[in-house]
Every structure is written in structure tokens, then in C-alpha cells.
Design a protein around this motif. Sequence first.
Motif, PDB file in Angstrom:
ATOM      1  N   SER A 292       0.831  -1.208   0.000  1.00 43.35           N
ATOM      2  CA  SER A 292       0.000   0.000   0.000  1.00 43.35           C
ATOM      3  C   SER A 292       0.862   1.252   0.000  1.00 43.35           C
ATOM      4  N   TYR A 293       1.897   1.237   0.827  1.00 41.04           N
ATOM      5  CA  TYR A 293       2.786   2.397   0.912  1.00 41.04           C
ATOM      6  C   TYR A 293       3.484   2.650  -0.418  1.00 41.04           C
ATOM      7  N   PHE A 296       1.006   3.982  -3.328  1.00 43.01           N
ATOM      8  CA  PHE A 296       0.661   5.403  -3.290  1.00 43.01           C
ATOM      9  C   PHE A 296       1.908   6.284  -3.370  1.00 43.01           C
ATOM     10  N   ARG A 297       3.016   5.805  -2.867  1.00 39.73           N
ATOM     11  CA  ARG A 297       4.273   6.542  -2.984  1.00 39.73           C
ATOM     12  C   ARG A 297       4.630   6.750  -4.451  1.00 39.73           C
ATOM     13  N   PHE A 299       2.511   6.628  -6.950  1.00 36.38           N
ATOM     14  CA  PHE A 299       1.468   7.471  -7.533  1.00 36.38           C
ATOM     15  C   PHE A 299       1.741   8.956  -7.256  1.00 36.38           C
ATOM     16  N   PHE A 300       2.130   9.284  -6.036  1.00 36.28           N
ATOM     17  CA  PHE A 300       2.385  10.677  -5.681  1.00 36.28           C
ATOM     18  C   PHE A 300       3.672  11.216  -6.305  1.00 36.28           C
ATOM     19  N   THR A 310      -3.245  -5.100  -8.384  1.00 31.83           N
ATOM     20  CA  THR A 310      -4.253  -4.715  -7.389  1.00 31.83           C
ATOM     21  C   THR A 310      -5.580  -5.408  -7.671  1.00 31.83           C
ATOM     22  N   PRO A 325      -5.503   2.776   1.421  1.00 33.80           N
ATOM     23  CA  PRO A 325      -5.219   4.167   1.823  1.00 33.80           C
ATOM     24  C   PRO A 325      -4.837   4.292   3.302  1.00 33.80           C
ATOM     25  N   PHE A 328      -1.377   2.972   3.846  1.00 33.01           N
ATOM     26  CA  PHE A 328      -0.390   3.945   3.386  1.00 33.01           C
ATOM     27  C   PHE A 328      -0.128   4.996   4.467  1.00 33.01           C
TER      28      PHE A 328
END
Length: 342
Positions: A292-293, A296-297, A299-300, A310, A325, A328
Motif C-alpha cells: 500500500s505504501y 501510493f508513494r 502514484f504521488f 491490485t 489508503p 499507506f
Amino acid sequence: MDPNSSVNVAVIIPFFQRERGVLQRALRSVAAQTLMPTIAMTVFLVDDGSPVPVSEEVEAFDIPAPHQLVILKQQNTGPGGARNCALDNIDPAHFDFVAFLDSDDEWLPCHLSQALISLGDEFDFYFCDHTRFDTKQSWFDDLDVTTAWKNSRETYLRQLDDRDSVFIVDPDDLFLGLLKEYLSQTSTVVFRFPNHSGLRFDTELRNAGEDHLFWLSLASSSCAVISFDSNVYCGKGVNIYYSAFDWNLKSSVDRYGYLVLFYLKIRSKFPLNAAGQSINNDNIRIFSRTYSYLFFRLFFKGKFPNISVTKTILHKSIYIVLLMPLNFIISAISGLDKRRSW
């Protein structure tokens, strides 16, 4: 094992490399095996769509009789799919054992003979310790499970014969050990093929866990022997494991997603006791947070993660995906990027 009876061993090498000469070292180590004349190897070399043509690597290679080399070619499916290609071409009526060797690894000359002596007529699953290019310590020396076994031999191990490094492992202890840690590196494994000829690598686990699941399946259905001798050397070629340490790569994110999927598959595939359930649930929690981390890491950072992994997890557990989320946030607050704790 009767020294006068003929034994046929299939050696499976999946090949996908970008550096020339890597495979040649592996093949030379196979040819250098010290075997009784009644033992014959057939090397199944699977070209898994390799950037380096397999023809260039085997051009100067001449395997001595009675051994043979068989080359199989296919579109790239990953190491598990390549090994399955070879397994599909092996006749259980002809071959007694299967031994695995990755194309960037090498066997010591005694490896296969020691494995076959250890397996004898009674055991189905063998693996040994190994050394790696990036450390002076052996693999077993770095693992909690094998260290505990070695320090408490009378509890976990039963000496097989007059060799003080080869032991029979209780099936329950082996299975729990494999749940805790990755004990049996692929190039160290030899197994009795006719008793497990239907077993295949799970190709849904393309980047992680497909070999680990195979070993768990062997451990759950057979008695095993292990050797604390480092009879295999693992080199550095195209290696999914080492790429996972670069958290900026999409492939690293995928790998941790596949690890989540791997432990979810264990939960549905094997009847776990209380200890096994506890270990597996902890692994699911740890790798779900890491995945999860990293998802999103990435993605950002403006890169779009591979959503197909996924989706595959979603089919197994909607709960894990819905919690991504939150996981994360928990991982970011706990400083996962600094601790690299997985």
C-alpha cells in the motif's frame, strides 16, 4: 539408492539474461558434476524470450555423454512459466528426479551427487545451503529458522547418516519454517519427480512467491532432507529479488503486491494450524502495508502503478484493497521508508 541401478535426472534451467557469458558458467557447473556412471542428466534449457540468444551461449558448450542438452523456446512468461514448460516436457516414467538451476547460479561439483545420496529411496525433497555474490555469509547463517535448527538439533533435526551436515526435518517443522522464511533457494532444490509429476509453479505469481509456493507444496506432501553444506553459488544476473530493493521501480511495487497474493493463496491452499495461521496473517499484514505504501508513494511521484496486480488481489480479498489508503497513512507515519521494515 542402488549404486548399480540407472538414475535419470532432469535439470531445469530457465533462461532470460541481458549479459553474455552468464549461462555458460551455469552450464559448465552442470558438466562438472561428479556422478556415478549410472546417473544420466538431461538439461532442459528453456529460452524464455531472452534478450541474449540462447544459441550464442551454448555454441561452445559440449555436454559429456551420457548427458544430454534439450533446448526449449517460448515467449516470455517469467521463471515459473519457463520451469513449467520444462516440467511439461519431462516424462515421469523416464526421469527419477528433477533438479533446478537458475541461469546465473552455479553448482559445486558435489551438489547433485550429494543430493541423490541424501534422497536415497525414501525422501522426496532436498535442498542445501548456498553462498551469494554479495555476502561472505551463507544463506542459512542469515536465517532465523535454520540458525534455530542448527543450535537445537536434538529438537528439530535428525541426522541422516554419518555426514554431520545432512538432516531429516520433521514435515510440520519444515512447513512452518518455510512459512516464516524463504529457506530453499531454487538452485539448491532436487525432488523426486514421479511422486509429484503434476506439481507446477503458479504463474499468477509472476514476480514473487511462485517458487516458494512450490516448495511449500512439496513440504506439505513429502518428507525432506536438508544439507547445511553450501553446495551452490548464486550469482548476479537478471534477478527479480534484487530489483525489489529499489522502491522507485514499478516492478518493486508489483513484487510486494505479488507477495500479498502469495500469502493469500497459502491461506486458501493449505490447512494451516494455529501457529501457521498466525505466521501467515502476520505476513499478509506486513506485506499489505508495504505494498500500500509503495503503491501510493509511486502514484504521488507522478508514476502510475500497475493496477492489474491490485485487481488480482481484489479478487482474493476486497478487504485488503479497501484498507490500502489507511495502510499507506500508517506506514508513512511509522517511517517505513526509513526503516525498510518488511
